[in-house]
Structure formats: C-alpha cells, structure tokens
Design an enzyme around this catalytic site. Structure first.
Site, mmCIF file in Angstrom:
data_model
loop_
_atom_site.group_PDB
_atom_site.id
_atom_site.type_symbol
_atom_site.label_atom_id
_atom_site.label_comp_id
_atom_site.label_asym_id
_atom_site.label_seq_id
_atom_site.Cartn_x
_atom_site.Cartn_y
_atom_site.Cartn_z
ATOM 1 N N ASP A 131 0.829 -1.197 0.000
ATOM 2 C CA ASP A 131 0.000 0.000 0.000
ATOM 3 C C ASP A 131 0.866 1.251 0.000
ATOM 4 O OD1 ASP A 131 -1.883 -2.139 1.519
ATOM 5 O OD2 ASP A 131 -3.061 -0.662 0.414
ATOM 6 N N ASN A 156 1.536 -2.663 4.322
ATOM 7 C CA ASN A 156 0.599 -3.494 3.566
ATOM 8 C C ASN A 156 -0.410 -4.061 4.564
ATOM 9 O OD1 ASN A 156 -0.067 -4.578 0.897
ATOM 10 N ND2 ASN A 156 0.454 -6.580 1.735
ATOM 11 N N LYS A 157 -1.387 -4.808 4.058
ATOM 12 C CA LYS A 157 -2.448 -5.348 4.915
ATOM 13 C C LYS A 157 -1.853 -6.033 6.149
ATOM 14 C CE LYS A 157 -6.697 -6.239 5.868
ATOM 15 N NZ LYS A 157 -7.524 -7.330 5.352
#
Lengths: 291, 291
Positions: free
Chosen positions: B197, B207-208
């Site tokens: 991200d 990121n997630k």
C-alpha cells in the site's frame, strides 16, 4: 452415564472443539471414572480389561494433545497394576484413580500459573493467542493487579473471543484483535503468554496455529515469549501429523479449485521461547521428561 | 456522473473496502476525469480551482495508501501548470491528464509484475497474503506455467478469498488458509509474495495487517519474501497513523470491557524483504524516491 451412552460420549469428546487440551484431558478422565462405576461387568477381571480398552480409546481421540494420552496412559497403567479384588472394590478404586489424576492435573496447572505470575508481575500488558486454561489461570491470579490483555480471535473457531469474554467478566480490560494483527500488537505488549497442547523433548511447543507467528513477532519486537503449562503436556515427539480438521470450519462455500486448509496446530521452536513455566517452576530451558 | 453526485461518489470511494491501493487510486483518477468533464463551471479558471480542490479531497481519502496521494498529487500539479485556455479545451486537457495517469499506473503495475515473474519462474508454490493487484498480475502471467498458490483469508474482510476465487478462475490450484496458519504454510511454499500500500523511504512496506507476520515466517523458514508494486507506492514516510477501521468489522457483538481493534495495515521492515520489484526492475534494496 448410561452404560449404553459410552460410545456416544466418546464421540462427543472426539468432536469437542470447545475445550483446550487440559480441560479435555480431564473430561476424558471423568468419562473414565464414570465408566469405572457404570460399565457393564460381572467380575473385576472383565471390568479391568474393559476399562483398559476404554482408556486406550480415550487416549487416542486427539493425538496432538499430549495430556490426554499422558493422563489416560497413567490411568491405564495404574489399572494394570491394581491388585485383584472384588468388583465393587475395583470399581471404587478405578474411579478414585481417575479422580486423583483430575486433581493432580488441576493442581499442576494452578502451580504452573502461580510460578508464571511471579515473573509476569502486576500492571503488565499481556498478549495471548487462542484460549488456554493455564493462561486463564494466570489472568485469574493477576486480575486484581492491574494487568491488561490483548487477545487474538484465533480463527477458525475464535476461542480468543471466549477468552476475552472471561477476562471482561473479571474486569480485566481486553483488546480483541484478528490473528493478522498479532505482529502489530506485539509492539504494544510487555510480554506474550501462551499455553501448550504438547511440549516436545527439546522444549518446542505445539499449540494453536498462530502461536509460532506470535513467537516470531515477540522475538522481533524484543518482548519475552512465555509458555505456561502442566508437565502432563510433555511428550517425546509427535506421534502423528498435526491434526487437520474439516476445511468447512473456515466458513466458505465449496468451490472447485479452492482447497480450504485447517491445520489446528503449529510448532514454536524452543529457540523462540524465553521461559517455560510448569508446576516445577520457571526455567529458560525445558527440563521435563514425559510423565 | 451527475455533477451533484460528486459528494456521494467521494463518500463511496472513502468507504470502499473492496479495492486495493492501486485500483482505488485509479478509481479516484476516474472520478477526477469525470469531474473534469462534468463539474459545474462557467470558465476555465473556476474549473481549475474546483478540480484542484477535488484532487486534494480525493488524495486524502485513505492516508495509508500512497498511490492515491501520489497520483492525485501528480494530477493536481499538472492542472496547476496547465496553460490558460477556454473551458472546453481545459475540460478535455484535465480529463486526458487523469486518463494518462491511469494508463501510466496500469503499465507500471504490469511492468513490475513482469520483472517479478522473471525471478519467480515456473512451477513455484507461492504464498501470499490479502489481495494485491500486482500479485494478481503476477499470477495471471504465470497461470500457464504450473505455479500453485497458498492464499491467506486476510481477516476481517477476507480479501484473500476473492484472490483465491480469481486464481481458481485461472485454473491455478489454490489452498485457502486462515491468517493464523501463515507460519505453518511458509514451510510448504517456495516463496512469499505480496503487494504494497505504501513503501517508505528505507524500503519498509506498509501493507495489509499480517504481511509482517508472513515476512517473519518467510525469514524463519528460509524462503524469499518478495514485494511487487508500482513506483507510485513510494512515500517518504507515514503522513498519518496506520488506518484503523470500525471494530464492528470483526463481526462480534459489542460487549462492555472488550475493545475490538481493527488496524488495517502493518509495516514490514526492509531488513525482512528479499527483493522489491517495480516497473524499473528487481532489486535487493529499495531505490525509488517518491514520484
């Protein structure tokens, strides 16, 4: 227990996904004690053979959970060595042996928790994964000492939510997180604490899948990673592959080409564990042999 | 787009939990292009001011997702520098600028995937977390080359399941696991691959949540951990705290004393990343500055 109910009861225990290894082992011992009192038998020799057979069946229901095999094995050996006596006496002896093991297991768990709590101390923020009876015993002892908790839900069956509910019932503030956030929240905790389903000869710990990830995150974040369990969790190694349950427990519709995998346990290597707490005390290396 | 619909469209984008950072950035650029064509204006100077204002609004909807800010920022600067011209010309220019950025973003993503695929090679078993457009682009390129996938569900909204469905649609065999099993399955994979991200100046990857755990497991299991993304993911640092969404997304009933936490992202330190793949190629260190 209706004697005819034993096969049904055995199946219930085999499919129990609610109880952890300690509690399930004691439930098996209760089934053993009921069997001792109620199983059909015309003389003590026949009852002894039947109970030894049932002990073997109960011991095998969850091959990853060491205390079930260890405690039922202890009962089986005690039955094997028990003196010949009349049926009523043998029933009472066999039941009392099972109940003594239940007490021994409960006491070991409480002693392990007492040792862990001396090191954890008051006011700490404790990160845990899944639902462990020994971890709950630690929180119960620390509930008036200002600790807070971070609990991961522990998919697929979310035992962590049940742990969070128990902690909330004790007025311990608890944050409930997804398992995926374990790494993030390891940075906000003072320590990580889990129970165990099985501790191998070298101290590696078999516990609910995700425990290994928590141990990696704790190491990377520089917080201690503690294991608290009774010595009945000790086992030389794995007797069987780590248990894999139905993929349908993940809750997704079946679809061709997608294989849901649902292995319940992972193995945390001993090198990632800061200390083990058992009824014998705390140690930075694993010292117990299987009982 | 009905001009009166813009606030509604902005809210939709703000609450979109389906699309990843790349796709959402392009959706914002599409909203920008629609605005360029349809926003109410009587002369080009007024339109320029309105579009620059809207670009700023769109840029801020998801502060952790770098490409949204980067691409809308690029559009904003281009509008600012565009020559004075009549309203119709300016509408066409502003829309074309947004559409060019959409193409540039799509091409960068495909080029990054092409670079990653050259290193990944055929027949590999790839472990991934969440749903990334660039990871999907890699799988699409490798779909006839015998790769298999292990996808984690990525709670709370289970984007991993949508990834698994796409892979199954391409006839790529995929195992779908809980996030808690990432450590276990890192032992069965040849490599781990995620998108991003946001990539910070030192190469750390936002990121997630769960990506950091996967990176730790990959390192511990001795498999490479790759990040594949466009250069539009580059950012100097974090402009805001990692986004936390409603705890209700975890799906548990509210209960006093239990605080559900739902932070969407975690940060994987650069030291855990084996290589970054962008449109400029692959590298074992992060070299891109924010665009």
């Amino acid at each position: 227990m209706d004697p005819a109910d034993y096969p049904h009861f055995l199946e219930q225990l085999r499919h129990d996904r609610e109880q952890g290894a300690s509690a399930l082992a004691r439930a098996c011992l209760r089934a053993a004690a009921f069997s001792a009192r109620d199983a059909p038998a015309s003389e003590s020799g026949g009852l002894r053979r039947l109970l030894i057979k049932r002990a073997g069946e109960l011991a095998g229901i969850r091959p990853t959970m060491a205390p079930i095999g260890n405690l039922l094995g202890r009962w089986q050996r005690a039955l094997d060595e028990a003196p010949a006596e009349n049926l009523a006496q043998f029933r009472a002896r066999a039941a009392a042996l099972a109940e003594a093991l239940i007490s021994e297991s409960e006491q070991a768990l409480e002693q392990a928790a007492a040792h862990a709590c001396r090191v954890i101390g008051p006011g700490r923020r404790i990160l845990t994964h899944s639902l462990s009876a020994s971890v709950l015993a630690c929180f119960r002892r620390l509930r008036a000492r200002g600790v807070t908790a971070i609990a991961s839900e522990s998919r697929p069956l979310n035992e962590g939510r049940r742990l969070a509910e128990q902690l909330a019932g004790w007025s311990i503030p608890v944050s409930l997180i997804t398992d995926a956030q374990l790494g993030l929240f390891a940075a906000e905790a003072d320590l990580a604490l889990i129970g165990a389903d099985r501790v191998l000869a070298d101290g590696s710990v078999v516990n609910k899948a995700g425990s290994y990830l928590l141990a990696l995150a704790a190491r990377d974040r520089g917080i201690p990673f503690y294991v608290c369990c009774e010595g009945f969790k000790a086992a030389p190694g794995l007797d069987a592959p780590l248990e894999e349950m139905a993929g349908s427990e993940l809750g997704y519709p079946q679809r061709p080409g997608i294989l849901p995998r649902n292995t319940y346990f992972d193995i945390t290597p001993a090198r990632l564990i800061s200390a083990w707490f058992t009824e014998r005390g705390g140690s930075d290396h694993w010292v117990l042999s299987p009982t």
